[in-house]
Design a protein around this motif. Sequence first.
Motif, PDB file in Angstrom:
ATOM      1  N   ASP A  60      -4.374   4.275  -7.837  1.00 27.16           N
ATOM      2  CA  ASP A  60      -3.070   4.869  -7.535  1.00 27.16           C
ATOM      3  C   ASP A  60      -3.331   6.143  -6.755  1.00 27.16           C
ATOM      4  O   ASP A  60      -3.949   7.082  -7.278  1.00 27.16           O
ATOM      5  CB  ASP A  60      -2.311   5.177  -8.821  1.00 27.16           C
ATOM      6  N   PHE A  61      -2.872   6.172  -5.511  1.00 30.13           N
ATOM      7  CA  PHE A  61      -3.118   7.347  -4.687  1.00 30.13           C
ATOM      8  C   PHE A  61      -1.822   7.850  -4.078  1.00 30.13           C
ATOM      9  O   PHE A  61      -1.015   7.084  -3.549  1.00 30.13           O
ATOM     10  CB  PHE A  61      -4.111   7.043  -3.564  1.00 30.13           C
ATOM     11  N   LEU A 116      -5.912  10.785  -6.626  1.00 30.32           N
ATOM     12  CA  LEU A 116      -6.405   9.448  -6.943  1.00 30.32           C
ATOM     13  C   LEU A 116      -6.489   9.226  -8.452  1.00 30.32           C
ATOM     14  O   LEU A 116      -7.034  10.055  -9.178  1.00 30.32           O
ATOM     15  CB  LEU A 116      -7.789   9.243  -6.333  1.00 30.32           C
ATOM     16  N   CYS A 123     -12.244   2.373  -7.504  1.00 28.60           N
ATOM     17  CA  CYS A 123     -11.222   1.854  -8.418  1.00 28.60           C
ATOM     18  C   CYS A 123     -11.563   2.119  -9.878  1.00 28.60           C
ATOM     19  O   CYS A 123     -10.763   1.809 -10.761  1.00 28.60           O
ATOM     20  CB  CYS A 123     -11.049   0.352  -8.215  1.00 28.60           C
ATOM     21  N   ASN A 178      -3.211  -0.520  -3.716  1.00 25.10           N
ATOM     22  CA  ASN A 178      -2.683   0.736  -4.240  1.00 25.10           C
ATOM     23  C   ASN A 178      -1.564   0.422  -5.234  1.00 25.10           C
ATOM     24  O   ASN A 178      -0.665  -0.367  -4.959  1.00 25.10           O
ATOM     25  CB  ASN A 178      -2.143   1.585  -3.082  1.00 25.10           C
ATOM     26  N   HIS A 186       0.826  -1.205   0.000  1.00 27.17           N
ATOM     27  CA  HIS A 186       0.000   0.000   0.000  1.00 27.17           C
ATOM     28  C   HIS A 186       0.867   1.264   0.000  1.00 27.17           C
ATOM     29  O   HIS A 186       0.534   2.255  -0.667  1.00 27.17           O
ATOM     30  CB  HIS A 186      -0.916  -0.005   1.225  1.00 27.17           C
TER      31      HIS A 186
END
Length: 205
Positions: A111-112, A118, A161, A106, A58
């Motif tokens: 993808d953050f 985000l 997502c 992640n 993550h």
Amino acid sequence: MHALIVVAHPESGSLSHGIAAAVGQGIAGSGGCHDFEIADLAAEGFDPRFTDADLAVHRKQAAPPADVAFEQARIDRADTLVLVYPVYWWSMPALMKGWIDRVFANGWAFDFGLQTGLTKKLRHLRVHLVAVAGADMRTYARHGYFGAMKTQIEHGIFDYCGATVVRSEILFESETQSPQAHLDAARAIGRKVSASMPCEQAKAA
């Protein structure tokens, strides 16, 4: 079209497993370009516990563990994801929730970053949810469980997502109705799954 059907129930002879198989039958019977794979999380021994290794993923400090990478590859091969699960405490079982916790990681599902915000990475994925409920429809409506499950699962997981939830079905009164009615409904769901992505569209994708 390739569908990945994921089922989470400890008994191989359960109604949930029968429904997952019936959904597959509906998919396979709809045309030559449609096939499916069933992921039986309990029989395969998937570990749903989110550990330090998952936390490192993550934080983008490590690659996914082998079991998570395997599941991500299965989803990558699929055009459609079908989740079949009994309703436990108005949600999915811990086994399936843990599968989502670990697999929809992640860097892969989204993808953050604090600087980048985000990015939704599963916009190509189509999702069908099939919940197996012991209660009746009136109970769900009276207590607002429809809205609660939609917010938690459809919006909280898949919309985050970027995946599209095409269909969300609840098969009610699983402990009192004839299993055959639910199996017939599941085969019909499988046909609808196939119809949601015709062969011509699959070839062009």
